[in-house]
Write a protein that holds these residues in place. Structure first.
Motif, PDB file in Angstrom:
ATOM      1  N   SER A 220       0.850  -1.217   0.035  1.00 17.79           N
ATOM      2  CA  SER A 220       0.047   0.098   0.029  1.00 17.79           C
ATOM      3  C   SER A 220       1.115   1.366   0.042  1.00 17.79           C
ATOM      4  O   SER A 220       1.831   1.231   0.263  1.00 17.79           O
TER       5      SER A 220
ATOM      6  N   ASP B 239       0.489   3.420   2.165  1.00 18.10           N
ATOM      7  CA  ASP B 239       0.825   3.750   3.515  1.00 18.10           C
ATOM      8  C   ASP B 239       2.265   3.404   3.711  1.00 18.10           C
ATOM      9  O   ASP B 239       3.074   3.764   4.816  1.00 18.10           O
TER      10      ASP B 239
ATOM     11  N   ASP C  29      -3.892  12.682   2.914  1.00 19.12           N
ATOM     12  CA  ASP C  29      -5.495  12.797   2.495  1.00 19.12           C
ATOM     13  C   ASP C  29      -5.895  14.012   1.960  1.00 19.12           C
ATOM     14  O   ASP C  29      -6.636  13.951   1.133  1.00 19.12           O
TER      15      ASP C  29
ATOM     16  N   TRP D  87      -7.441   4.260  -8.197  1.00 20.55           N
ATOM     17  CA  TRP D  87      -6.868   4.243  -7.091  1.00 20.55           C
ATOM     18  C   TRP D  87      -7.116   5.829  -6.457  1.00 20.55           C
ATOM     19  O   TRP D  87      -7.567   5.797  -5.238  1.00 20.55           O
TER      20      TRP D  87
ATOM     21  N   ASP E 151     -10.980   6.315  -6.064  1.00 18.71           N
ATOM     22  CA  ASP E 151     -11.646   5.529  -4.889  1.00 18.71           C
ATOM     23  C   ASP E 151     -11.344   6.157  -3.530  1.00 18.71           C
ATOM     24  O   ASP E 151     -12.021   6.080  -2.739  1.00 18.71           O
ATOM     25  N   ARG E 152      -9.959   6.415  -3.366  1.00 15.02           N
ATOM     26  CA  ARG E 152      -9.506   6.911  -2.029  1.00 15.02           C
ATOM     27  C   ARG E 152      -9.956   8.334  -1.858  1.00 15.02           C
ATOM     28  O   ARG E 152     -10.607   8.350  -0.806  1.00 15.02           O
TER      29      ARG E 152
ATOM     30  N   ARG F  80     -13.829   7.766  -0.726  1.00 11.47           N
ATOM     31  CA  ARG F  80     -14.030   7.186   0.631  1.00 11.47           C
ATOM     32  C   ARG F  80     -13.882   8.256   1.499  1.00 11.47           C
ATOM     33  O   ARG F  80     -14.812   8.367   2.695  1.00 11.47           O
TER      34      ARG F  80
END
Length: 412
Positions: A311, A313, A355, A378, A381-382, A385
């Protein structure tokens, strides 16, 4: 052989040693809207002849960036003003800020710059091709090790300039092109020796037309990204106003694979077998470093590195670790790396800022005429959310209203 205008050749002569001469000029590309061109110059370094056994002249290459942008006028568009100023900023970066980079944070170096007799500007830079022959723009994708090198470069670059906002005269930095200059009447853009007050070129105060292009009834408009919603302004304010101002650094401003070059694996002693250099410094300015990361992740990282098993992250944690280790702790008034890691910029805060940067990038693309590109699935979608998370949007709006007093960006 490309032909250099006479005024450009005349401007270049004082920048070169007396025994050096241009023997070839290769046209590489034209600049945006015909505002000049980039050339690769081959130069000869010939010692004065002393005997028939004199060694042959040595040759080397330099990059010439020739700028011939029109003067600003009442009819200038926002895009043309942004681009015109960006060339001044780029020269300023190489002249004043490039030399502050650590030896392992590679970028072109300035050889010299001069005005031509016709009002253009000729800037000579070292040629990255000598040490970094693999230009990423010619690759289909970056390898995982190259992505790691780029993240490491960004972390060290951002660490070098952390806290810069507290050490520079911001009156010498350029405001967004839509904002009237605060300098005394008669001060010309060319007199400024700084960079952008806000780095990058997609932030809200200079992209209000893109925001206005998002219909409230569209997918992104229904999620709160449109001109009549407070959310885009709140996100923009949070990115400009970190909880600690010393977290602001100098961003590159246009991080994508096309602005990177890599050494040959055999020519570097780095652990990954290669080294990376960045170029195209037209939009450096004050920013959170994660804004560079957001564009890089969204446009240039292989999707395999953004999957659940590998990921983003993990890359953020890698960036954070290198950033903390490379910080100039004394300049920032931080006792040690533990304090930097746990108090100055905890990983959770960096992830929260990332974010925000992703949603800001999404907001720009949603209204931009060119549409979405890069790792679209990607990114969207992020972002979706986050925007569907009522607690997330409420926290962003609350901070903007409480700490920022609902401040709106310039020009809105």
């Amino acid at each position: 052989m490309a032909s250099l205008p006479d005024d450009v050749r005349d401007a270049l002569r004082p920048l070169l040693p007396p025994s050096h001469s241009i023997v070839h000029a290769e046209h590489l590309t034209d600049l945006w809207a015909g505002y000049g061109a980039i050339f690769r110059l081959t130069l000869s370094s010939a010692p004065p002849p002393s005997s028939s056994s004199s060694p042959p002249p040595s040759r080397y290459t330099l990059i010439l960036k020739y700028i011939d942008a029109p003067a600003p006028s009442s009819s200038s568009s926002l895009s043309s003003e942004r681009k015109r100023i960006s060339y001044v900023v780029e020269t300023n970066f190489y002249a004043r800020f490039r030399t502050r980079l650590p030896a392992d944070v590679h970028a072109p170096s300035l050889v010299g710059t001069a005005l031509t007799s016709r009002g253009g500007r000729a800037t000579l830079l070292t040629d990255l091709r000598d040490g970094f022959p693999e230009f990423a723009e010619k690759r289909a994708t970056l390898s995982p090790s190259q992505v790691h090198l780029a993240v490491e470069w960004l972390a060290k670059y951002h660490a070098t300039f952390s806290g810069l906002a507290q050490r520079v005269d911001l009156d010498d930095f350029f405001p967004p092109p839509s904002v009237p200059s605060s300098s005394p009447s008669g001060t010309d853009d060319g007199d400024r020796t700084g960079l952008w007050r806000q780095g990058g070129y997609t932030y809200l105060s200079t992209r209000l037309s893109e925001l206005a292009a998002i219909a409230p009834t569209s997918k992104w408009g229904r999620l709160g990204l449109h001109k009549d919603s407070p959310l885009p302004y709140a996100i923009d304010w949070c990115l400009r106003s970190p909880r600690l101002r010393s977290r602001l650094t100098l961003c590159h401003g246009d991080v994508k694979a096309a602005n990177m070059a890599f050494s040959s694996p055999s020519s570097s002693s780095s652990s990954a077998g290669q080294a990376v250099a960045f170029y195209d410094f037209q939009y450096p300015g004050l920013s959170l470093g994660v804004q560079d990361l957001a564009k890089f992740f969204a446009t240039s990282i292989p999707t395999s590195l953004l999957s659940p098993s590998a990921s983003a992250d993990e890359l953020l944690k890698m960036y954070h670790d290198i950033l903390i280790d490379a910080l100039p702790l004394d300049q920032l008034g931080i006792r040690d790396a533990h304090e930097a890691r746990t108090q100055w910029y905890p990983l959770a805060d960096l992830e929260a800022d990332f974010d925000l940067a992703l949603v800001a990038w999404t907001c720009f693309l949603a209204g931009w005429s060119g549409g979405f590109w890069g790792n679209v699935a990607w990114l969207t979608d992020r972002a979706e959310r986050l925007l569907c998370d009522e607690a997330w949007t409420a926290a962003v709006l609350q901070r903007w209203r409480h700490e920022g007093k609902g401040e709106m960006p310039d020009g809105s």
